[in-house]
Write an enzyme that holds these catalytic residues in place. Structure first.
Site, PDB file in Angstrom:
ATOM      1  N   HIS A  83       0.823  -1.174   0.144  1.00 43.34           N
ATOM      2  CA  HIS A  83      -0.091   0.080  -0.079  1.00 43.34           C
ATOM      3  C   HIS A  83       0.835   1.165   0.095  1.00 43.34           C
ATOM      4  O   HIS A  83       0.762   2.163  -0.812  1.00 43.34           O
ATOM      5  CB  HIS A  83      -1.123  -0.078   1.125  1.00 43.34           C
ATOM      6  CG  HIS A  83      -1.583   1.107   1.451  1.00 43.34           C
ATOM      7  ND1 HIS A  83      -2.996   1.235   1.186  1.00 43.34           N
ATOM      8  CD2 HIS A  83      -1.355   2.501   1.745  1.00 43.34           C
ATOM      9  CE1 HIS A  83      -3.465   2.440   1.545  1.00 43.34           C
ATOM     10  NE2 HIS A  83      -2.384   3.259   1.626  1.00 43.34           N
ATOM     11  N   GLU A  84       1.942   1.370   0.702  1.00 41.61           N
ATOM     12  CA  GLU A  84       2.584   2.356   1.195  1.00 41.61           C
ATOM     13  C   GLU A  84       3.354   2.954  -0.392  1.00 41.61           C
ATOM     14  O   GLU A  84       3.694   3.953  -0.600  1.00 41.61           O
ATOM     15  CB  GLU A  84       3.447   2.541   2.145  1.00 41.61           C
ATOM     16  CG  GLU A  84       2.810   2.441   3.596  1.00 41.61           C
ATOM     17  CD  GLU A  84       2.046   3.777   3.823  1.00 41.61           C
ATOM     18  OE1 GLU A  84       2.277   4.627   3.390  1.00 41.61           O
ATOM     19  OE2 GLU A  84       0.960   3.406   4.554  1.00 41.61           O
ATOM     20  N   GLU A 136      -5.962   8.013  -1.437  1.00 41.31           N
ATOM     21  CA  GLU A 136      -5.750   6.485  -1.041  1.00 41.31           C
ATOM     22  C   GLU A 136      -5.962   5.575  -2.130  1.00 41.31           C
ATOM     23  O   GLU A 136      -5.695   4.344  -1.943  1.00 41.31           O
ATOM     24  CB  GLU A 136      -6.706   6.115   0.267  1.00 41.31           C
ATOM     25  CG  GLU A 136      -6.284   6.824   1.666  1.00 41.31           C
ATOM     26  CD  GLU A 136      -4.790   6.434   2.130  1.00 41.31           C
ATOM     27  OE1 GLU A 136      -4.328   5.593   1.533  1.00 41.31           O
ATOM     28  OE2 GLU A 136      -4.451   7.196   2.666  1.00 41.31           O
ATOM     29  N   HIS A 147       1.803   5.195  -2.744  1.00 36.95           N
ATOM     30  CA  HIS A 147       2.168   6.452  -2.320  1.00 36.95           C
ATOM     31  C   HIS A 147       3.419   6.852  -2.973  1.00 36.95           C
ATOM     32  O   HIS A 147       3.485   7.891  -3.429  1.00 36.95           O
ATOM     33  CB  HIS A 147       1.934   6.797  -1.031  1.00 36.95           C
ATOM     34  CG  HIS A 147       0.590   6.622  -0.335  1.00 36.95           C
ATOM     35  ND1 HIS A 147      -0.609   7.101  -0.785  1.00 36.95           N
ATOM     36  CD2 HIS A 147       0.241   5.862   0.869  1.00 36.95           C
ATOM     37  CE1 HIS A 147      -1.635   6.721  -0.008  1.00 36.95           C
ATOM     38  NE2 HIS A 147      -1.099   6.042   0.690  1.00 36.95           N
ATOM     39  N   TYR A 151     -12.408   7.558   3.420  1.00 40.15           N
ATOM     40  CA  TYR A 151     -11.429   6.150   3.140  1.00 40.15           C
ATOM     41  C   TYR A 151     -12.297   5.331   2.301  1.00 40.15           C
ATOM     42  O   TYR A 151     -11.670   4.632   1.309  1.00 40.15           O
ATOM     43  CB  TYR A 151     -10.912   5.573   4.322  1.00 40.15           C
ATOM     44  CG  TYR A 151      -9.731   4.667   4.244  1.00 40.15           C
ATOM     45  CD1 TYR A 151      -8.761   4.762   4.058  1.00 40.15           C
ATOM     46  CD2 TYR A 151     -10.376   3.212   4.436  1.00 40.15           C
ATOM     47  CE1 TYR A 151      -7.535   3.928   4.094  1.00 40.15           C
ATOM     48  CE2 TYR A 151      -9.420   2.136   4.050  1.00 40.15           C
ATOM     49  CZ  TYR A 151      -7.795   2.462   4.027  1.00 40.15           C
ATOM     50  OH  TYR A 151      -6.972   1.719   3.926  1.00 40.15           O
TER      51      TYR A 151
END
Ligand SMILES: *[C@@H]1O[C@H](CO)[C@@H](O)[C@H](O)[C@H]1NC(C)=O
Ligand SMILES: *[C@@H]1O[C@H](CO)[C@@H](O)[C@H](O)[C@H]1NC(C)=O
Ligand SMILES: *[C@@H]1O[C@H](CO)[C@@H](O)[C@H](O)[C@H]1NC(C)=O
Ligand SMILES: *[C@@H]1O[C@H](CO)[C@@H](O)[C@H](O)[C@H]1NC(C)=O
Ligand SMILES: [Zn+2]
Length: 705
Positions: A489-490, A518, A493, A630
């Site tokens: 997930h990170e 997100e 980003h 979210y």
């Protein structure tokens, strides 16, 4: 659909080429590989300053503020009839572009430095810098010049328009157009809002209510849990209302009355005190928004986001809730049947949900997490993530090993375009926990991609902070499955920050608003649940040859989505309350909660006497009017995944399109337009509903027998 064949051919070619190339890179990631100790140089193209001392941070912060003041004064001094792009807008854009990496150089040491002094200086610098820039956004003289330029009505490209809109909006949202007495009122409201918010949190933190139980009342609880509880003189066990006690009891305690009492007390925390505070906060926020010209606080909060208006958010939540009814009903049937089997005819209450969800998962989704959590050695996982991202988005990562960092364990990678080799940016990877370091996993922008007027491009730089386990002896540290998902997930980003191609620092990747922000990370999480991609990240620790099986993957996915109908409805319930209370001045919160709960939750009443308004901090602080964000990102990320990648996880054509159409424009384009263009239609909630329904237990009535 129509040109699918052509796309597939292209994909086969570029996919194979990319895999071949990636093979050279596979060896790049070895945690304890020997690293040459050379003189460390500066990173070319970087204006980030690393490893500053406390004194240097202080001085740099002062320099930043002085320079910013100079440029703002200069812009303010332009007479309205003489404004041009070059004297009104450009100086502000370039100031921001140049100063961003310097500001970050002052601010990020608070998260990574081993020195108390440096962290302290960093915190102080941040306060100083923040208050300076808040003051700048209230400068009427600068606003007048920018506004004079807008009023000239010159032709501007889309991105520039977007940048100027952001500038104007920042000024306006800070009340620049108000008269003096209104400004005072605004500031007064703001400080009341801040102190009331703090009080709400303080009340919750200081609540030390506890309950006493004997062992038979805690039947079902693991022995370890019982042992961890404090005992009173009379031998009763002390249970606090903190989540480390409440969650396990609601999941494991066999005694219905105990679960109910814990649920009740937990939902009553800070009862009237915090309810009053929230009511007060809602009114203050409403006045704040109205003073700034908005109909409601919700409209004020949502204006800069993808959803744009509170009405749109409510419509989204309503549609989602409606489409989840069948799924949630099926799940509810399972829970009721399980309760009847275990406890006879006592009615099902909201306090029973977690307990029976857990029982159902144990019964039907048995996954041996002891085995699964052995399968993700750090080296393999990071290599696998690198390979996947490089192949999917047409990127190339190369480690650079002789540049300056703030700690010897920090690695740095350049990221370039796979086919033309153009440097796109860099990321620092600060992997391991250490004393003084921030304790969560997160991504920061250290420098934003943008172009200067002399045509020089500043490359973006990201920092990924994680808490990976260190290698012990010959065994690489192991990640839990949930940690694998969060790392993937990170990286979403990271790539988001590195692949944007905007001209303005202000519109760069991670500056995007929170309901869109997100989407890339949540989309990439899906790669952790498909066996063909998860296999790249796994191997059994002792015998490296044993990757995860498709059966394990199936169970992991089912666990992710189990009871999502009910869980999502709970989330929707809170998000609707959040929207409704922030949409008008004076809502009877108690009445609203009582009325809304059964309406959203399939007729189940709220536990009498409890009220999330008094003990659910997201409603009160930091997420007010945006609790939906979210969920919003999650829903649309599922739409993208299912229409572009499901069943074709290494679809590089779709990946490159994602890079060009979604990452590249950053904040320089309306997010809804971005998604619509990428998908070829408006984004929809249906893929998400389908995904949750397909994987749910509730779908399969034969489970009940
Ligand atoms: C400020 O503006 C408000 C609303 O327009 C007005 O009622 C008030 O009299 C003004 N106050 C001053 C001091 O000008
Ligand atoms: C535990 O408490 C319950 C309720 O107060 C009581 O009925 C029960 O007898 C107690 N059990 C023991 C072993 O003390
Ligand atoms: C960072 O700076 C300190 C003090 O200036 C120095 O001792 C240390 O070696 C530097 N660390 C790195 C990794 O360069
Ligand atoms: C329902 O579960 C049974 C037993 O686990 C399985 O055989 C069947 O294929 C499932 N049906 C559906 C529609 O998933
Ligand atoms: Zn995220």
């Amino acid at each position: 659909m129509t040109n699918g064949k052509r796309q597939n051919k292209l994909l086969v070619y570029s996919g194979a080429a990319a895999i071949a190339a990636v093979a050279f890179n596979v060896a790049i990631f070895f945690i304890n590989a020997h690293r040459r100790r050379k003189e460390r140089k500066e990173l070319p193209g970087s204006n980030v300053r690393v490893n500053l001392s406390a004194k240097e941070i202080n001085a740099l912060a002062d320099e930043i503020i002085a320079e910013s003041k100079k440029i703002h004064d200069l812009v303010a001094s332009v007479p309205p009839e003489k404004v041009t792009y070059a004297n009104a807008i450009l100086p502000l854009a370039e100031l921001e572009a140049k100063q961003f990496p310097l500001i970050q150089s002052c601010i990020f040491p608070k998260m990574i430095s081993i020195s108390d002094d440096v962290r302290g200086a960093s915190v102080e610098a941040e306060k100083k810098i923040d208050s300076h820039f808040l003051m700048c956004r209230k400068r009427e003289d600068v606003y007048r010049v920018v506004k004079a330029f807008v009023d000239k009505g010159e032709w501007l490209n889309l991105e520039t328009k977007c940048f100027i809109e952001c500038l104007i909006r920042d000024f306006q949202r800070n009340g620049v157009f108000l008269n003096l007495s209104q400004k005072k009122t605004l500031e007064n409201l703001k400080s009341q809002i801040d102190s009331q918010s703090l009080q709400y949190i303080k009340n919750l933190n200081e609540d030390c209510t506890f309950l006493l139980f004997n062992e038979s009342e805690l039947s079902g609880m693991p022995l370890e849990f019982i042992k961890s509880l404090e005992k009173t003189e009379k031998g009763k066990l002390k249970v606090s209302l903190r989540s480390n006690h409440v969650s396990p009891i609601l999941e494991y305690c066999k005694v219905g009355d105990t679960r109910k009492l814990v649920s009740l007390k937990h939902g009553q925390r800070c009862g009237n005190d915090n309810l009053l505070i929230l009511e007060n906060l809602v009114q203050l926020r409403h006045q704040y928004a109205q003073l700034l010209g908005y109909a409601s606080y919700a409209d004020y909060a949502i204006e800069p986001r993808m959803a744009k208006s509170s009405a749109k958010v409510l419509e989204f939540l309503d549609e989602l809730s409606h489409n989840l009814i069948d799924l949630a009903k099926g799940e509810f049937e399972i829970l009721k049947a399980l309760k009847q089997k275990e406890e006879g005819d006592s009615p099902f209450g909201i306090e029973d949900t977690l307990y029976y969800m857990k029982r159902a998962e144990e019964q039907y989704l048995d996954a041996d997490f002891d085995v699964i959590n052995q399968m993700f050695p750090v080296n393999l996982v990071v290599n696998g993530i690198f390979r996947t991202l490089q192949d999917l988005f047409g990127l190339k990562f190369d480690e650079i090993d002789d540049v300056e960092v703030w700690h010897d364990s920090v690695r740095i990678f350049s990221v370039s375009d796979f086919s033309c080799n153009e440097l796109l940016g860099y990321f620092y990877f600060d992997m391991f926990p250490r004393e003084g370091k921030y304790t969560h996993t997160c991504v920061l922008a250290l420098q934003n991609g943008c172009s200067f007027s002399n045509a020089i491009r500043q490359v973006p730089i990201a920092l990924l902070l994680s808490q990976l386990p260190k290698q012990i002896h010959d065994n690489s540290g192991l990640l839990k499955f949930s940690e694998v998902v969060s790392l993937f997930h990170e990286f979403g980003h990271v790539i988001h920050q590195l692949c944007n191609r905007v001209s303005f620092s202000r519109l760069s990747g991670l500056r995007i608003e929170s309901d869109f922000f997100e989407i890339p990370g949540l989309m990439l999480e899906n790669w952790c649940y498909e066996s063909s991609s998860l296999r790249l990240l796994s191997g059994f620790n002792q015998e490296n040859a044993k990757p995860i099986t498709s059966e394990m993957c199936r169970v992991l996915k089912k666990r992710r989505d189990s009871f999502s109908g009910l869980k999502l409805k709970q989330e929707i319930f809170l998000s609707v309350i959040d929207q409704m209370i922030h949409s008008s001045e004076n809502v009877d919160i108690v009445d609203l909660v009582k009325h809304l709960h059964p309406k959203v939750m399939l007729g189940i009443p709220i536990l009498e006497g409890t009220n999330p308004a008094s003990c659910y901090p997201r409603l009160a602080v930091g997420h007010e009017a945006s609790c939906y964000a979210y969920l919003w990102s999650e829903v649309f990320s599922a739409d993208i995944f299912s229409s572009k990648f499901q069943g074709d996880l290494m679809n590089q054509y779709a990946g490159l399109q994602f890079r060009n159409k979604v990452f590249a424009p950053g904040g320089g384009k309306d997010p809804l337009e971005i998604l619509t263009e990428y998908l070829g239609r408006e984004p929809s909630i249906h893929a998400y509903i389908k995904m949750k329904t397909t994987n749910s237990l509730g779908y399969n009535q034969s489970l009940l027998k």
